[in-house]
Design an enzyme around this catalytic site. Structure first.
Site, short mmCIF file in Angstrom:
data_model
loop_
_atom_site.label_atom_id
_atom_site.label_comp_id
_atom_site.label_asym_id
_atom_site.label_seq_id
_atom_site.Cartn_x
_atom_site.Cartn_y
_atom_site.Cartn_z
N HIS A 110 6.92 2.71 28.11
CA HIS A 110 7.52 1.79 27.22
C HIS A 110 8.54 0.89 28.24
CE1 HIS A 110 7.52 4.97 23.75
NE2 HIS A 110 6.53 4.29 23.43
N LYS A 115 4.98 9.81 11.48
CA LYS A 115 5.51 10.82 12.43
C LYS A 115 6.87 11.27 12.02
CE LYS A 115 3.51 8.20 16.32
NZ LYS A 115 4.08 7.08 17.28
N SER A 170 5.02 9.82 23.94
CA SER A 170 6.31 10.33 23.79
C SER A 170 6.17 11.69 23.31
CB SER A 170 6.72 9.67 22.47
OG SER A 170 7.49 8.15 22.98
N ARG A 207 -2.68 1.62 26.27
CA ARG A 207 -3.02 2.23 27.44
C ARG A 207 -4.45 2.60 27.55
NH1 ARG A 207 0.61 7.12 24.62
NH2 ARG A 207 -0.62 6.13 22.92
O1 PNS Z 1 5.49 3.53 18.42
P1 PNS Z 1 4.50 3.49 17.11
O2 PNS Z 1 5.05 4.84 16.27
O3 PNS Z 1 3.29 3.51 17.41
O4 PNS Z 1 4.79 2.23 16.13
C1 PNS Z 1 4.10 2.21 14.94
C2 PNS Z 1 5.23 0.83 14.34
C3 PNS Z 1 6.60 1.52 14.10
C4 PNS Z 1 5.31 -0.27 15.14
C5 PNS Z 1 4.51 0.79 12.95
O5 PNS Z 1 4.31 1.96 12.21
C6 PNS Z 1 5.26 -0.40 11.84
O6 PNS Z 1 4.97 -1.53 12.27
N1 PNS Z 1 6.04 0.16 11.04
C7 PNS Z 1 6.79 -0.66 10.06
C8 PNS Z 1 6.25 -0.66 8.72
C9 PNS Z 1 4.75 -1.59 8.73
O7 PNS Z 1 5.05 -2.86 8.75
N2 PNS Z 1 3.71 -0.86 8.22
C10 PNS Z 1 2.47 -1.60 8.43
C11 PNS Z 1 2.01 -1.85 9.72
S1 PNS Z 1 0.33 -2.91 9.89
#
Ligand code: PNS
Length: 166
Positions: free
Chosen positions: A22, A46, A133, A95
């Site tokens: 990150h 998660k 993570s 990645r």
């Molecule tokens: O680090 P991650 O867990 O892969 O991040 C995923 C994240 C937090 C970016 C995604 O789940 C997100 O944008 N969550 C906010 C809710 C939302 O907008 N959901 C629709 C995404 S298309």
């Protein structure tokens, strides 16, 4: 020629916990955009080990040397957060090919929610291509060394948390 963009970019994620992968993406993005807003949130798919507040403070500590980086938290849709901060460039790390489908789906869904949203995928240093993570948490919980995988402040907090749960 100045290749730097003129708008801020948002790097959203759950960062549970932040890894050196990150940090590598944050550092690369901070060289490309005048300002990076690292936006920490809950990923509904998660189960998080660190609280939202703790993930924010770990990221603040780990990125304190990067002056154009701001760490904030948000709840709800990313598309709504982008409206609030008036920034429509999203940074995500890629990645390996296995990340692609998820990132592609998210990028297009965000653009469906707001056509102004563009996603920029950045590749980390190959040293971090295998890093996640969840792997950092698993290695730490099984007594392995996380040296070089996560910032020092994260390693320290993982040790403290895991000591309490033994
Ligand atoms: O680090 P991650 O867990 O892969 O991040 C995923 C994240 C937090 C970016 C995604 O789940 C997100 O944008 N969550 C906010 C809710 C939302 O907008 N959901 C629709 C995404 S298309």
């Amino acid at each position: 020629m100045n290749t730097k963009n003129t708008v801020a970019a948002v790097y959203p994620g759950s960062f549970d916990p932040p890894t050196n992968g990150h940090l590598d993406i944050i550092t690369r993005a901070s060289g490309l955009f005048p300002k990076i807003i690292v936006a920490v949130t809950e990923n509904q798919n998660k189960k998080h080990l660190f609280s939202l507040q703790e993930r924010v403070s770990l990221l603040k500590e780990a990125s304190e040397n990067l002056k154009n980086v701001e760490i904030v938290s948000f709840s709800g849709l990313l598309a709504h957060f982008l409206e609030r901060v008036n920034s429509f460039t999203v940074i995500r790390g890629l990645r390996a090919l296995s990340d692609f489908e998820y990132e592609f789906q998210m990028a297009l869904m965000n653009r469906k929610l707001n056509k102004k949203i563009e996603t920029v995928l950045l590749m980390p240093d190959q040293a971090y291509a295998f890093l996640s993570s969840s792997m950092v948490k698993e290695i730490a919980s099984l007594g392995g060394s996380t040296s070089g995988l996560a910032p020092k402040c994260v390693e320290k907090r993982l040790k403290e948390i895991l000591k309490c749960t033994i």
